[in-house]
Motif scaffolding. Structure first.
Motif, mmCIF file in Angstrom:
data_model
loop_
_atom_site.group_PDB
_atom_site.id
_atom_site.type_symbol
_atom_site.label_atom_id
_atom_site.label_comp_id
_atom_site.label_asym_id
_atom_site.label_seq_id
_atom_site.Cartn_x
_atom_site.Cartn_y
_atom_site.Cartn_z
ATOM 1 N N MET A 242 0.360 -1.093 -0.199
ATOM 2 C CA MET A 242 0.019 -0.130 0.078
ATOM 3 C C MET A 242 1.080 1.365 -0.031
ATOM 4 O O MET A 242 0.474 2.141 -0.810
ATOM 5 C CB MET A 242 -0.922 0.008 1.229
ATOM 6 C CG MET A 242 -2.007 -0.939 0.919
ATOM 7 S SD MET A 242 -2.981 -1.398 2.546
ATOM 8 C CE MET A 242 -3.626 -0.161 2.911
ATOM 9 N N GLN A 243 2.291 1.448 0.989
ATOM 10 C CA GLN A 243 3.073 2.292 0.536
ATOM 11 C C GLN A 243 3.661 2.421 -0.596
ATOM 12 O O GLN A 243 3.271 3.443 -1.246
ATOM 13 C CB GLN A 243 3.718 1.917 2.221
ATOM 14 C CG GLN A 243 3.338 2.220 3.125
ATOM 15 C CD GLN A 243 4.545 1.950 4.105
ATOM 16 O OE1 GLN A 243 5.835 2.077 4.143
ATOM 17 N NE2 GLN A 243 3.767 1.460 5.095
ATOM 18 N N VAL A 244 3.856 1.368 -0.847
ATOM 19 C CA VAL A 244 4.860 1.709 -2.726
ATOM 20 C C VAL A 244 3.640 2.193 -3.482
ATOM 21 O O VAL A 244 3.596 3.276 -4.162
ATOM 22 C CB VAL A 244 5.083 -0.179 -2.761
ATOM 23 C CG1 VAL A 244 5.516 0.359 -4.592
ATOM 24 C CG2 VAL A 244 6.333 -0.144 -2.168
ATOM 25 N N GLU A 245 2.504 1.465 -3.383
ATOM 26 C CA GLU A 245 1.371 2.292 -4.430
ATOM 27 C C GLU A 245 1.095 3.183 -4.221
ATOM 28 O O GLU A 245 1.028 4.019 -5.703
ATOM 29 C CB GLU A 245 -0.154 1.366 -4.242
ATOM 30 C CG GLU A 245 0.467 0.183 -4.801
ATOM 31 C CD GLU A 245 -0.772 -0.719 -4.939
ATOM 32 O OE1 GLU A 245 -1.621 -0.807 -3.432
ATOM 33 O OE2 GLU A 245 -1.291 -1.820 -5.487
ATOM 34 N N LYS A 246 1.059 4.216 -3.032
ATOM 35 C CA LYS A 246 1.305 5.576 -3.118
ATOM 36 C C LYS A 246 2.077 6.497 -3.436
ATOM 37 O O LYS A 246 1.681 7.360 -4.103
ATOM 38 C CB LYS A 246 1.013 5.701 -1.941
ATOM 39 C CG LYS A 246 -0.336 5.330 -0.643
ATOM 40 C CD LYS A 246 -0.579 5.918 0.564
ATOM 41 C CE LYS A 246 -1.858 5.287 1.305
ATOM 42 N NZ LYS A 246 -1.475 5.104 2.735
ATOM 43 N N MET A 247 3.215 5.541 -3.142
ATOM 44 C CA MET A 247 4.378 6.280 -3.507
ATOM 45 C C MET A 247 4.352 6.656 -5.723
ATOM 46 O O MET A 247 5.065 7.497 -6.125
ATOM 47 C CB MET A 247 5.585 5.505 -3.290
ATOM 48 C CG MET A 247 5.462 5.839 -1.568
ATOM 49 S SD MET A 247 7.356 5.868 -0.756
ATOM 50 C CE MET A 247 8.313 6.935 -1.593
ATOM 51 N N HIS A 248 4.265 4.759 -5.715
ATOM 52 C CA HIS A 248 4.277 5.029 -7.431
ATOM 53 C C HIS A 248 3.635 5.965 -8.055
ATOM 54 O O HIS A 248 3.971 6.876 -8.683
ATOM 55 C CB HIS A 248 3.832 4.190 -7.882
ATOM 56 C CG HIS A 248 4.748 2.944 -7.874
ATOM 57 N ND1 HIS A 248 5.272 1.434 -8.474
ATOM 58 C CD2 HIS A 248 5.996 2.837 -7.152
ATOM 59 C CE1 HIS A 248 5.862 0.785 -7.904
ATOM 60 N NE2 HIS A 248 6.916 1.960 -7.283
ATOM 61 N N LYS A 249 2.082 6.442 -7.050
ATOM 62 C CA LYS A 249 1.338 7.581 -7.892
ATOM 63 C C LYS A 249 2.063 8.846 -7.815
ATOM 64 O O LYS A 249 1.589 9.861 -8.915
ATOM 65 C CB LYS A 249 -0.140 7.872 -7.705
ATOM 66 C CG LYS A 249 -1.123 6.748 -7.152
ATOM 67 C CD LYS A 249 -1.947 6.527 -6.389
ATOM 68 C CE LYS A 249 -2.657 5.083 -6.207
ATOM 69 N NZ LYS A 249 -4.275 5.411 -5.204
#
Length: 273
Positions: A242-249
């Protein structure tokens, strides 16, 4: 706070130099030769969270406390007709020989993309693809080192009682390198094994099945040099994804630390591109 600063400083010292002689870069290297005892050290707190600037603080502390060099100028902006034309990282004077050196400090994290270019140096890029080894080497050759000889630099040198011609120029280029996950054991030519700190993969390849039972943590950028073995806070795969997906955005590729059930530790990037 002091314990964390010591870990960051130790990470800076333990980051290997990039062997620029293998990339047709001819400037001499400024070597950090001592591995100081840090138990009684009082590491200064850097004034900024920006990684490169923190490394400058650590470099200055190292020079002043563990070498025969004196810092006679640091981060000197060179201004020509009210326009900033560049910045001199460090001017150092040897206490024994009185010789002066101009040192440019570089601290980078690069990923190897074998699909890029025809030369090895073309294939090292920043985690977000906005930086590259070639860009940095070009800037050093065409702007940062020639700045010493710019007419606008002369007032600074005059104030120090030195001339550009008597100054030697050196580079302190430290880098942590990361290879594609499926090629993580194939070290590119010209690179030492100790410079490779981990691997990288895309979000589609970052699966719980790939890393069963592992725990993860995404450090702040100032903590990227720190060894993951020092970390005490860990997240499950679902939490870290979930943290990674936020950063990828935000088109940011996070560095992750991983601890396996066997208590092995790894570093890797999950890239957004």
């Amino acid at each position: 706070m002091q314990d964390l600063l010591k870990e960051q400083f130790s990470g800076f010292l333990n980051t290997p130099r990039l062997p620029l002689e293998n990339f047709n870069f001819s400037y001499d290297f400024f070597r950090l030769t001592k591995n100081p005892e840090l138990d009684s050290a009082d590491i200064p707190s850097p004034p900024t969270m920006v990684l490169g600037k923190r490394m400058e603080t650590f470099f200055q502390y190292y020079v002043q406390n563990f070498t025969n060099e004196m810092v006679i100028a640091h981060n000197e902006q060179i201004i020509d007709d009210k326009l900033t034309v560049g910045e001199i990282d460090f001017l150092l004077k040897n206490e024994s020989s009185s010789l002066v050196s101009h040192v440019e400090l570089v601290y980078k994290f690069y990923l190897y993309d074998p699909s890029l270019g025809s030369r090895e140096e073309d294939r090292w890029i920043g985690p977000n693809r906005r930086d590259s080894l070639v860009k940095k080497l070009t800037r050093l050759k065409t702007r940062q080192f020639p700045l010493l000889f710019h007419p606008a630099t002369r007032p600074l040198l005059d104030s120090l009682g030195i001339t550009a011609e008597e100054i030697s120029q050196k580079i302190c280029f430290k880098a942590s390198l990361f290879l594609p996950f499926l090629e993580r054991n194939n070290i590119p030519s010209g690179i030492s094994e100790d410079a490779v700190k981990g691997f990288y993969l895309g979000l589609n390849d970052f699966t719980e099945k790939m890393f069963p039972g592992a725990d993860f943590f995404s450090p702040r950028k100032p903590d990227w040099p720190v060894s993951p073995e020092k970390n005490n806070t860990w997240y499950s795969f679902e939490e870290i994804k979930m943290q990674v997906e936020k950063m990828h955005k935000k088109q940011q590729s996070p560095l992750l630390w991983m601890k396996t059930p066997e208590n092995e530790h790894f570093r890797f990037f999950v890239v957004w591109w």
